[in-house]
Design a protein around this motif. Structure first.
Motif, PDB file in Angstrom:
ATOM      1  N   ASP A 111       3.802  -4.644  -3.093  1.00  0.00           N
ATOM      2  CA  ASP A 111       3.365  -3.393  -2.646  1.00  0.00           C
ATOM      3  C   ASP A 111       4.614  -2.400  -2.591  1.00  0.00           C
ATOM      4  O   ASP A 111       5.027  -2.609  -1.345  1.00  0.00           O
TER       5      ASP A 111
ATOM      6  N   ALA B  31       7.081   1.298  -2.669  1.00  0.00           N
ATOM      7  CA  ALA B  31       7.593   2.593  -3.044  1.00  0.00           C
ATOM      8  C   ALA B  31       8.759   2.313  -4.251  1.00  0.00           C
ATOM      9  O   ALA B  31       9.154   1.223  -4.109  1.00  0.00           O
TER      10      ALA B  31
ATOM     11  N   LYS C   1       9.345   6.153   6.079  1.00  0.00           N
ATOM     12  CA  LYS C   1      10.164   5.508   6.917  1.00  0.00           C
ATOM     13  C   LYS C   1      11.418   6.250   7.357  1.00  0.00           C
ATOM     14  O   LYS C   1      12.032   6.031   8.247  1.00  0.00           O
TER      15      LYS C   1
ATOM     16  N   GLY D 105       4.080  -9.905   0.332  1.00  0.00           N
ATOM     17  CA  GLY D 105       2.895 -10.266   1.197  1.00  0.00           C
ATOM     18  C   GLY D 105       3.178 -11.114   2.334  1.00  0.00           C
ATOM     19  O   GLY D 105       2.572 -10.572   3.534  1.00  0.00           O
TER      20      GLY D 105
ATOM     21  N   GLU E 163       4.492  -9.098   5.783  1.00  0.00           N
ATOM     22  CA  GLU E 163       3.286  -8.141   6.412  1.00  0.00           C
ATOM     23  C   GLU E 163       2.336  -9.210   7.079  1.00  0.00           C
ATOM     24  O   GLU E 163       2.054  -8.674   8.364  1.00  0.00           O
TER      25      GLU E 163
END
Ligand SMILES: NC(=O)c1ccc[n+]([C@@H]2O[C@H](COP(=O)([O-])OP(=O)(O)OC[C@H]3O[C@@H](n4cnc5c(N)ncnc54)[C@H](O)[C@@H]3O)[C@@H](O)[C@H]2O)c1
Length: 354
Positions: A176, A178, A186, A309, A312
């Motif tokens: 996930d 940008a 950020k 993942g 996070e």
């Protein structure tokens, strides 16, 4: 300031409700934003509240909206997000797409005109939790912040891409990101904390490399670079073409906007791996690949090889335990946003700390 997630959810919920959202929407927005903080993505967390309230007051964001189908052919679904809170629109749009993917084996869903969808991973996670693969291309109608490869000035937004894959016997793969070298939020967080950023992320208003995040936040603006040179730039353009043009929501092709609203267009492709008939091979091949990957030697200074993942999930475990750090600037801005919708600062403080 360190706050527990429950207090933060209550505080944000109260501000959003004071803006006119019903209880369910206020809760969804609060849980979505605080989850982003829990996962380590402060750029998409509670710091968005002031922006949402400004967008609401200027009419670019509407409370209590629901996605409207503009075309529904089962496995093909087109929705208008009606400028509603992305936390409601995204949730309900994904529920519709998941239902269709389960029924037909796959669903291609285009969503136009949603207000900020936040972490795109949030939506992939909904599908992945139902055993579905979920692929997302998203464009951003807000401000041009990212320069094209070989360009000198900002021409589009931070256009995120997300791929979620359920993995048998373990937590999912969740890429996930940008397509900009760093998320715009950020830069805002770094600017609020008066920190410098790593070299290679930004150019100033003259197109020169800089480590000062102000060039992504306050005029005179420079631009963020796309990640990975021409490759990340190519993906960013794909987001504009798929998330913006194909959805019907629109691409970014404007001079600077003064509006506070952030609209997202999203193409989502959901696939049920069981229906492809390859589920057994998928399970065993995924298992073998991940074992193989993790047997590789970590680089100097790294503790282990991870898949997308995992960072996070690790941050979440830590922040659930230790609380979430909120910087003073961000908190002051949230109190000020509360005041704009006539919610007393003392009340927000009490909810957050109670
Ligand atoms: N709604 C919008 O308009 C919008 C726009 C841009 C970005 N976003 C969101 O911003 C969030 C942050 O994006 P970002 O690009 O800053 O994320 P990031 O750079 O922190 O992480 C990108 C991806 O890399 C993975 N990753 C990070 N470290 C890793 C490691 N050591 N090993 C393996 N994988 C690793 C992460 O799990 C994640 O999937 C995302 O949730 C994105 O959806 C939203």
């Amino acid at each position: 300031m360190i706050l527990r997630k429950e207090g933060l959810i209550r505080a944000v919920e109260a501000v959003i409700a004071a803006g006119g959202s019903d209880a369910r929407e206020a809760r969804r927005v609060a849980e979505n934003l605080v989850t982003a903080n829990l996962l380590g993505h402060d750029s998409h967390g509670i710091g968005m509240v002031p922006r949402y309230i400004d967008a609401l007051l200027e009419g670019g964001l509407a409370a209590n909206q629901h996605p409207k189908p503009t075309m529904d052919a089962g496995a093909l679904l087109a929705l208008d997000g009606c400028k509603g809170y992305g936390q409601t629109i995204g949730h309900e749009a994904m529920e519709m797409a998941i239902e269709r993917a389960k029924k037909h084996g796959s669903c291609v869903m285009v969503l136009a005109n949603s207000h900020h969808l936040g972490r795109i991973g949030h939506w992939a996670e909904m599908a992945v939790a139902q055993g579905l693969v979920s692929i997302h291309f998203v464009n951003v109608i807000s401000h041009a912040r990212v320069a094209p490869y070989a360009g000198r000035d900002a021409r589009f937004g931070t256009n995120p891409v997300c791929i979620g894959v359920p993995l048998p016997g373990e937590e999912p793969f969740l890429l996930d990101m940008a397509t900009s070298a760093v998320a715009q939020g950020k830069m805002r967080v770094a600017h609020n904390k008066r920190e410098k950023v790593s070299p290679g992320l930004l150019i100033d208003d003259q197109g020169r490399p800089t480590d000062d995040p102000r060039y992504a936040v306050v005029p005179p603006l420079g631009a963020i670079l796309a990640f990975g040179g021409h490759k990340g730039y190519g993906l960013a353009v794909a987001c504009e073409l798929l998330g913006g043009a194909l959805t019907g929501g629109g691409t970014w092709h404007y001079d600077e906007s003064k509006k506070q609203r952030v609209l997202n267009g999203m193409l989502a492709v959901l696939i049920d791996p069981v229906r492809l008939g390859t589920a057994d091979a998928f399970g065993s091949e995924a298992r073998q690949f991940l074992d193989w990957l993790r047997k590789g030697r970590p680089a100097a200074g790294a503790d282990k090889v991870r898949i997308a993942g995992e960072p996070e999930r690790e941050t979440r475990a830590k922040r659930e335990r230790d609380g979430i750090s909120v910087d003073d600037n961000t908190w002051e801005e949230i109190l000020a946003a509360g005041a704009k919708v006539k919610l007393d600062a003392a009340r927000i403080e009490k909810l957050a700390r109670g």
